[in-house]
Every structure is written in C-alpha cells, then in structure tokens.
Design an enzyme around this catalytic site. Structure first.
Site, short mmCIF file in Angstrom:
data_model
loop_
_atom_site.label_atom_id
_atom_site.label_comp_id
_atom_site.label_asym_id
_atom_site.label_seq_id
_atom_site.Cartn_x
_atom_site.Cartn_y
_atom_site.Cartn_z
N GLN A 223 -27.24 -26.67 22.84
CA GLN A 223 -26.35 -26.99 23.96
C GLN A 223 -26.88 -28.17 24.77
O GLN A 223 -26.21 -28.65 25.67
CB GLN A 223 -26.19 -25.77 24.88
N ARG A 370 -23.48 -16.77 29.77
CA ARG A 370 -22.31 -17.08 30.59
C ARG A 370 -22.62 -16.85 32.07
O ARG A 370 -21.96 -16.06 32.75
CB ARG A 370 -21.12 -16.25 30.14
N CYS A 371 -23.59 -17.59 32.53
CA CYS A 371 -24.19 -17.26 33.81
C CYS A 371 -25.07 -18.41 34.25
O CYS A 371 -25.90 -18.87 33.49
CB CYS A 371 -25.01 -16.00 33.61
N GLU A 741 -17.77 -19.81 33.61
CA GLU A 741 -18.48 -18.54 33.63
C GLU A 741 -17.86 -17.49 34.54
O GLU A 741 -18.18 -16.30 34.43
CB GLU A 741 -19.91 -18.76 34.13
N1 PCD Z 1 -12.08 -27.14 33.29
C1 PCD Z 1 -10.88 -27.61 33.82
N2 PCD Z 1 -10.73 -27.62 35.17
C2 PCD Z 1 -11.69 -27.18 35.99
C3 PCD Z 1 -12.91 -26.70 35.47
C4 PCD Z 1 -13.07 -26.71 34.09
O1 PCD Z 1 -9.99 -27.99 33.07
N3 PCD Z 1 -11.54 -27.18 37.32
C5 PCD Z 1 -12.29 -27.11 31.83
C6 PCD Z 1 -13.38 -28.11 31.45
O2 PCD Z 1 -13.03 -29.37 31.31
C7 PCD Z 1 -13.97 -27.46 30.21
C8 PCD Z 1 -13.83 -25.99 30.47
O3 PCD Z 1 -12.74 -25.87 31.41
O4 PCD Z 1 -13.23 -27.83 29.09
C9 PCD Z 1 -15.14 -25.36 31.04
O5 PCD Z 1 -15.60 -26.19 32.08
P1 PCD Z 1 -16.87 -25.91 33.00
O6 PCD Z 1 -16.59 -24.81 33.93
O7 PCD Z 1 -17.28 -27.21 33.57
O8 PCD Z 1 -18.01 -25.38 32.00
P2 PCD Z 1 -18.79 -26.23 30.87
O9 PCD Z 1 -20.06 -26.71 31.45
O10 PCD Z 1 -17.89 -27.16 30.21
O11 PCD Z 1 -19.07 -25.09 29.83
C10 PCD Z 1 -20.15 -24.19 30.00
C11 PCD Z 1 -19.62 -22.74 30.07
C12 PCD Z 1 -20.76 -21.79 29.88
S1 PCD Z 1 -22.11 -21.97 30.81
C13 PCD Z 1 -20.66 -20.76 29.01
S2 PCD Z 1 -21.95 -19.73 28.84
C14 PCD Z 1 -19.42 -20.46 28.20
C15 PCD Z 1 -18.23 -21.18 28.86
O12 PCD Z 1 -18.60 -22.54 29.09
N4 PCD Z 1 -19.61 -20.91 26.84
C16 PCD Z 1 -18.50 -21.11 26.06
N5 PCD Z 1 -17.07 -21.13 28.04
C17 PCD Z 1 -17.22 -21.22 26.66
N6 PCD Z 1 -16.11 -21.37 25.93
C18 PCD Z 1 -16.23 -21.46 24.59
N7 PCD Z 1 -15.10 -21.60 23.85
N8 PCD Z 1 -17.43 -21.40 23.97
C19 PCD Z 1 -18.56 -21.25 24.68
O13 PCD Z 1 -19.72 -21.22 24.06
MO1 PCD Z 1 -23.85 -20.75 29.82
O14 PCD Z 1 -25.00 -21.17 31.09
O15 PCD Z 1 -24.39 -21.62 28.49
O16 PCD Z 1 -24.66 -19.14 29.66
#
Ligand code: PCD
Length: 788
Positions: A223, A370-371, A741
């Site tokens: 990432q 996702r935080c 998130e």
């Molecule tokens: N957007 C719009 N408007 C607004 C805001 C936003 O349209 N106001 C869109 C954009 O452009 C992109 C999306 O929506 O397309 C998202 O964004 P953002 O809030 O800025 O965020 P980014 O930086 O781009 O991304 C990151 C995130 C995270 S952190 C996670 S775990 C998860 C979520 O993202 N991963 C994933 N979601 C998702 N989806 C998918 N399909 N796959 C994946 O893997 Mo961490 O810290 O890494 O734990």
C-alpha cells in the site's frame, strides 16, 4: 452567452462516474502480483514454525537441497551473513526475517526455499528438519506482565520484561477533579478482539535483480511503495535510485499490506543471490496466521457523569497485545496510534489515557485494519461507554448524546487530548438518522414486543474520526513526514496523465482523481489517465491507508491542477492579446472580461504551451505539487442498527441499518456509498461472526475460511444510506474529508449496542465481540457479562 463546460457532463465533482478500473477487473484483465511472469523466474516458499515459542536447536537443510529443481535453501544463519536475518519495523522495533535463535509465534518464518516451481519449493520446505526446544508460551497481556513470564524478546539488549511501551496523554489531575465532582461513575471493561483484515489477494512479491545494471525491480502488494523503496535502500544498503518498486493491481489492502513482511525481504535477497527473478506468493493460511493482525486491546473505561447527563471527564486504560514484534505503522509520536482521538465529537472537559503495549507469542498485531491507527478501538470504546452511561443514568441514549455533542457552531473544537476537530454537525446528522429509523416508533414497538416475550433492540453509534495524516509537524513514520503528492502533465491536445503518490487497492482512485482534475480544469475526466504505484514514475508519497488519500493526495491533485491553470492563464492572455488581469475563468475556459464570447479553452491553451507560447516562456504544461495538510479532516458519522434477539438461541437478526455519513464534499457519490457499504459489512462481520484467536499453546485458532468467516451477500443485511448533511472541510481545497474507514470504525458499536439494548432489563452490561449466539444466550440466561 456563456460557453462554460457543464461539470456534471464531463465527470467532475459530485458525479457518480462509473469506475474506470472496473473495465479491466470485471473482464479478468487485472494485473496482480501473481500475474507477473518474468523470464527465468523462480518460486519461493516459506517454512513456518509450528510452535509459538521455542528455541531452535538445529536446522538441517540437506534433504531439501537434494530435491531436483531446488535452487536455494535459505536459513536465518545465511541471511545473517548479509545482515538480513533481522529487519527494522515501521515502529522502531526489529523483526526476524528468518528465525536464528528462537521462534516467537506460530507461523513465524524459519527458512525458505527457491525452486523451479512453487510445488517443488513447498515439498522442499517439508524436507527441512528443524529441532525445536519448546519454551513457555504467553498469549495475552496479563500473562505477559506476570512475575514468572518468559522473556520473549531476549534478542533486544536492555529488554528485561515483555513491555513494548508505556504511554499516557491528557490531564490526570483535572480528570481526578472531574471524578470527584461526579454524581455517577459509569464503568466498563471491554476487549476488542484480534481481527484480521484478510484481503482476498494474499501478500506477494516478484523481485528481479539485474546484475548487469545493478537495478532491483520489485513488483509487490504494498500500500506504500515509496516507503518500501526507502526501507529497502536502507536495510539492504542498495542505492535508492536503482530500486524500483511497482505495486500493480491490488486485491484489497485494508491495512494488511502496509507493513514490511519477511517474504518480501526473502524474495529480494534470493533474487540478489541467484541473479534470477524470484516470486513469492503467500497462501491463505500464511496470510491469516503471520501478517498484520488488528486490535487485540483490553480497555478499561470510566465516565464521570453529572445527574443531568453531562459528561465531566473520561479515564481510560488500554492494554495492547502487539504479538512478538511491534511491527505495525504508527506516527512515531503516538505509541498507541490515535487512540486518544476518542470523545472528539463530545464536549468533555477532562480526560486521561494510559496505555501499555506488551509482547506476546502471537503474530505481530495492532495493524490498522480499516482504521487510522487505533481509531477503531477509540470509537468502539467511546460509543460503548456512551451507550452504557446513558443506561446507567436512566437516560435515552439519543438524548444523552444530544446533551454532550459539540455544537456545530463551536467548531473548530479542541479535544481534551489536544486534537483540533475542524468541523461537523453532529446533531443534524443524528436527527437525520433518528428520523430515518423511526426512532420513537421503534422504542414503542420494543416495549410492546417485550410484553410478549420478544426482544428488540436499537443501537446508536456516533463519531468523528481523524482522517488524513498528517501534518508534518506532528505526523511522521520513521522520521518521514506524512505529506503527499501529485504530478500532472497536460499533453498538446488537452489530454492528460496524472501521477499520484498514493496507491489504490480497490478504492477507485483511477476514477476519482480524474474527477478532481476535471473540476479544477474543465478537462473531461475521460481525458485523464491516472497512474499510481510505480516509484520510477510517481512522485514521492506515503501511500494509501488511514483514509488519507483524499485528504492529502486529493488536495495535492487540486493544487497541481491550479498550478496548471495559472500557467494556462498566461497562455490565454497571450492568445487573446490581453493582460492576465482581464481574464475570467469559467470551468474549462478563459474569456475576456465583459466579452464572454471572446475566449480560449483549456485545450487551446494546452496546444499553445507546445506550439505558440509567448517569448521567454518555458514550453510545456506540466507541474507537480506536494501537499502538507494543515490539519486532519474530521468526517462525522451516525450508524443506527435495530435487531431482534431470539431468547431461545441467542441468535440475533438485523432488522434495519441506517448510516448517515458527512464526509464533506463527495467526489464520487457512488464510490463513497460503496466504501460505506463495505465498511458496514466488515463492521457487521466483526460484531457478529469473526473469531480468530489463540489457544494456551499459542496455536492460532481460526486460520482458515472454515473458521474465520467472511460475510457474503447472503448473510449481510441491507443498509440504508443518507448523505443529506454536508460539512465541507474548511482547510481542504475542495472541502472533501476522508471516508474509506468510517463505517468499519463506527459500525461495530452500533451492532453491539443494539444487542445489549435488547437485553437492557437483564443487568448485562457487556458481551465481547463477536456476539456469537452462545455468548448472547449465556448472557441472557445467566444474566451476567460475557467476556471474550
Ligand atoms: N472519496 C470521495 N469523496 C470523499 C472521500 C473519498 O469520492 N469525500 C473516494 C476517494 O476518492 C476514494 C475512496 O472514496 O476513491 C476512499 O477515499 P479515502 O477516504 O480518501 O480513503 P483512501 O485513502 O483512498 O483509501 C484508504 C481506505 C482504507 S485506510 C482502508 S483500510 C480500506 C478503504 O480505503 N481499504 C480498501 N476502502 C477500501 N476499499 C477497497 N475496495 N479496498 C480496500 O483495500 Mo487502512 O489504514 O489501510 O487500514
């Protein structure tokens, strides 16, 4: 007569443009790491430890070497000769690449084999004989700090116990004073269980070292490609300009693909040793037992309350189980991430947080699934506490929130932990949610149903979350400041290529980034190619996680577009033979003030940049921007869930889920909705079914999809989404806030609060996630809390 381009027709801001990347994904034309095939490529497999804690007495690789097709059997001892048996982590710790002295968790990398195909490599792994001497095992923080606990990290000079860090923030004296004034103190102890991001695509890499050019090219599932380039340069002592990291398409990241994993390093080292491309593709169990786990935190909280419902103070203590290596990414100032972002939408006068991180014999944990660095734990704690406090006071939870919310006119709001929340309309969002779910009506139904032995419940979760690290004053990872970047080249015919330092893993950046350019320049989104993930071509960026791409890279895209517009203005002045001050900009076009029909389009300006520039002007129409945000963006969200619990079985069904997300200006409403639905699905899974834990010997229970359940469309409830409330971020160039998130962060508490609400006459204060039927049934029939 205006000739302005209609933004809604060219795929600008606010258009639910179809995702351009899906053209290749739904046709099976995606290009993932495992699709990369290079001439002469070999395959790498990893031998993992069956034990959670053991001394390695010997490793005999002779049988493996004898298998035809085996090219290399690499052990930690051999890696050590290159100084690569250990590597630094993103949190200033070290992690074993291949174990030399001990194994410290089940699934740890012990050796690897490179062979002509992956099956030979796998067979050869099984032919490696390792003699282990088992050691006592530690599987939770309590055991980690016990008197007689074995020392897990005896490799670290000066480490005499299993504590990774102690950290605190806030005002202890002011908080004590608040508790002295309290009429009621509401307490809760919670465990946010370990969970795994479990992207569909596992981790992998193809390393290709070319002796002739000394260039190392690595295709990999990261990432944050630029961070990897820097790390490889420093760890392997290779020149950074001769390292090229390419993240091709990624099949989901969810935070799992932020850390640096031993498999990546092994493939690089083996390619250097063999001078052949080496591919490593992790299998599902390998991914589930060894790569970044999330959460695993015990939280003790207390709220000081006045009888009328005002929160006077909050005190909390967190015990974080990091596993054997402190390997997740944190902004370096904040040891337990942004856990102290808790209670940011409430007006809380005093707060104090203490935290302790411990080593255990589990795979590295604490990754931000996702935080944004522990905000999930922060919001879960907050919203569970708020629900319970309202119940303890005999107040309606919605009303309790109303009495404590920061009012819209009081933003920016400084939290007791020092954050500055940029903007928000908490009450307006909650009102939309309550109306949508039919709150009063549901409360009546709940009461009626209770009389007939049926158990209905409603759970609310409201939160604001800091998204978009960082600003360079406060946020860095390993000393690298958290800004981001964009580079835009407008070609002669007005088409363009945009390169960005972020890296999509499915979020749809190829679609949305072009929309920002469209909005700023009036170039149709379809005329803009978006490229990310190749460090040889993309400008330096910190990568995509913590919902930071829109807040940071998205802003850079606006700014680079504006630089292009500024140059186009000079070109327009030249073409129209007027001074720049006499020009007016309407989307896609400059015209002479007062003579709107006399104008030139952005495309005509582009042509002039290559064919008819004024004397002395540098040719071309391209630029880049690095954006260092002044603050984080603070989206606000309300999630409300109604459930029915079956008292006979403890099974609970979701009746309704309402989500109100205010993420400021939405670039692409359809993509935002997809993000919210995805997050709610994960939230539901965590609350309802996902269970991955460790037995007393440190065996990972749940390391396959038979046990660790991913919700499918079949069991996932429907969601009703609302977008009526829009509070633009005051400092973001287009007013957008992060959103990726939010629903996964705020969602879990709504589900849990709903189930507990259905049990609110039983005295049960808490059931730890996942709320499996047996746990709910036990709580209901035995009338006590159930901890996980
Ligand atoms: N957007 C719009 N408007 C607004 C805001 C936003 O349209 N106001 C869109 C954009 O452009 C992109 C999306 O929506 O397309 C998202 O964004 P953002 O809030 O800025 O965020 P980014 O930086 O781009 O991304 C990151 C995130 C995270 S952190 C996670 S775990 C998860 C979520 O993202 N991963 C994933 N979601 C998702 N989806 C998918 N399909 N796959 C994946 O893997 Mo961490 O810290 O890494 O734990």
């Amino acid at each position: 007569m205006s000739q302005t381009v209609d933004e809604s027709k060219i795929g600008g801001l606010g258009v639910s443009r179809k995702r351009v990347e899906d053209n290749r994904f739904i046709r099976g034309r995606g290009n993932y790491t495992d699709d990369i095939v290079l001439p002469g490529m070999l395959h790498l497999e990893i031998l993992r430890s069956p034990l959670a804690h053991a001394r390695i007495k010997s490793i005999d690789t002779s049988r493996a070497w004898e298998i035809p097709g085996v090219r290399l059997v690499l052990t930690g001892e051999m890696a050590a000769t290159r100084n690569l048996a250990w590597m630094p982590t993103l949190s200033y710790d070290t992690q074993a690449v291949l174990a030399t002295d001990k194994v410290r968790f089940q699934g740890q990398e012990v050796a690897c084999v490179v062979a002509d195909d992956p099956y030979i490599a796998k067979d050869a792994c099984e032919a490696i004989d390792v003699e282990y001497e088992p050691l006592p095992v530690v599987v939770n923080p309590e055991q980690a700090v016990a008197e007689d606990a074995p020392l897990i990290r005896d490799d670290k000079a000066g480490q005499t116990d299993n504590v990774v860090y102690r950290w605190e923030v806030g005002d202890p004296a002011g908080t004590d004073a608040a508790f002295e004034k309290a009429d009621v103190v509401s307490k809760l102890r919670l465990h946010y269980p370990r969970s795994h991001p479990s992207p569909i695509e596992c981790c992998g890499s193809v390393a290709d070292f070319d002796r002739a050019t000394n260039k190392l090219t690595v295709y990999m599932t990261t990432q944050a490609p630029h961070i990897i380039r820097a790390a490889v340069a420093m760890v392997a002592e290779l020149p950074e300009h001769l390292i090229r990291i390419i993240s091709p398409d990624i099949g989901g990241g969810f935070g799992n693909k932020v850390p640096v994993y031993p498999g990546y390093v092994c493939s690089i080292l083996c390619s250097i040793l063999l001078e052949r491309p080496v591919k490593w593709i992790e299998d599902k169990t390998g991914n589930l037992i060894s790569t970044g786990f999330a959460r695993d935190m015990y939280l003790d909280g207390e709220l000081a309350l006045r009888a009328d419902g005002k929160i006077l103070g909050v005190r909390m203590h967190a015990e974080a189980d990091h596993g054997a290596f402190f390997a997740d990414a944190q902004p370096s100032k904040f040891k337990i991430g942004l856990l102290h972002s808790t209670f940011a939408c409430y007006d809380v006068p005093a707060a104090h947080l203490t935290a302790r991180g411990t080593y255990t014999n589990k795979a590295p944990g604490g990754v931000a699934y996702r935080c944004s660095f522990r905000v999930t734990e922060a919001m879960f704690f907050q919203e569970r506490m708020v629900h319970q406090a309202a119940k303890d006071l005999g107040l309606d939870p919605a009303e309790f929130r109303r009495r404590n919310f920061v009012r819209a006119e009081d933003f920016p709001h400084r939290t007791p932990f020092g954050f500055l929340v940029d903007s928000g309309q908490p009450q307006a969002c909650l009102d939309v949610g309550l109306r949508a779910v039919g709150y009063e009506d549901f409360l009546r139904q709940k009461e009626e149903a209770r009389k007939r032995g049926r158990r209905l419940g409603i759970g609310i979760s409201t939160m604001t979350e800091p998204l978009g690290a960082g600003n360079s004053r406060e946020y860095d990872i390993l000393g690298i400041k958290m800004f981001d970047s964009a580079e835009l080249r407008v070609h002669m015919t007005g088409k363009a290529i945009l390169r960005v330092g972020a890296k999509s893993q499915g979020q749809g950046h190829e679609t949305t980034w072009a929309q920002i350019v469209s909005h700023e320049l009036g170039i149709p989104a379809d005329d803009v190619t978006v490229e990310e993930g190749d460090t040889d071509t993309a400008p330096f960026g910190m990568g995509t996680y913590a919902s930071r791409s829109t807040p940071v890279a998205g802003a850079a895209i606006s700014l680079v577009s504006r630089k292009i517009r500024a140059k186009a203005r000079k070109l327009a002045a030249h073409l129209l033979e007027v001074s720049e001050e006499d020009l007016e900009w309407e989307l896609g076009r400059f015209s002479v003030r007062g003579v709107p029909e006399h104008g030139v389009t952005i495309q005509e300006c582009a042509m002039a940049a290559y064919g008819n520039m004024p004397d002395g002007m540098e040719p071309g129409l391209e630029n880049h921007a690095y954006y260092d945000p002044p603050n984080l963006t603070w989206p606000f969200a309300v999630y409300i869930v109604t459930v029915e619990v079956d008292p006979e079985t403890g099974v609970w069904d979701v009746l309704n889920t309402v989500a109100v997300d205010d993420c400021g200006v939405r670039i692409n409403p359809m993509i935002v909705e997809g993000q919210i639905m995805g997050g709610l699905t994960e939230a539901y899974a965590m609350a309802n079914m996902q269970f991955i834990t460790f037995d007393a010997e440190g065996n990972c229970v749940g390391s396959n999809y038979m046990d660790y359940l991913l919700p499918t469309a079949w069991e996932t409830p429907g969601f009703e989404l609302h977008s009526e409330v829009v509070t633009p971020s005051p400092h973001h160039p287009i007013g957008a806030k992060g959103v990726g998130e939010c629903a996964a962060v705020g969602g879990p508490a709504a589900f849990v609060n709903a189930v507990l609400d259905a049990l609110d006459d039983t005295g049960v204060r808490n059931i730890d996630m996942p709320l499996l039927p047996d746990r709910v049934w036990e709580a209901l029939t035995r009338r006590h809390d159930v901890s996980g």
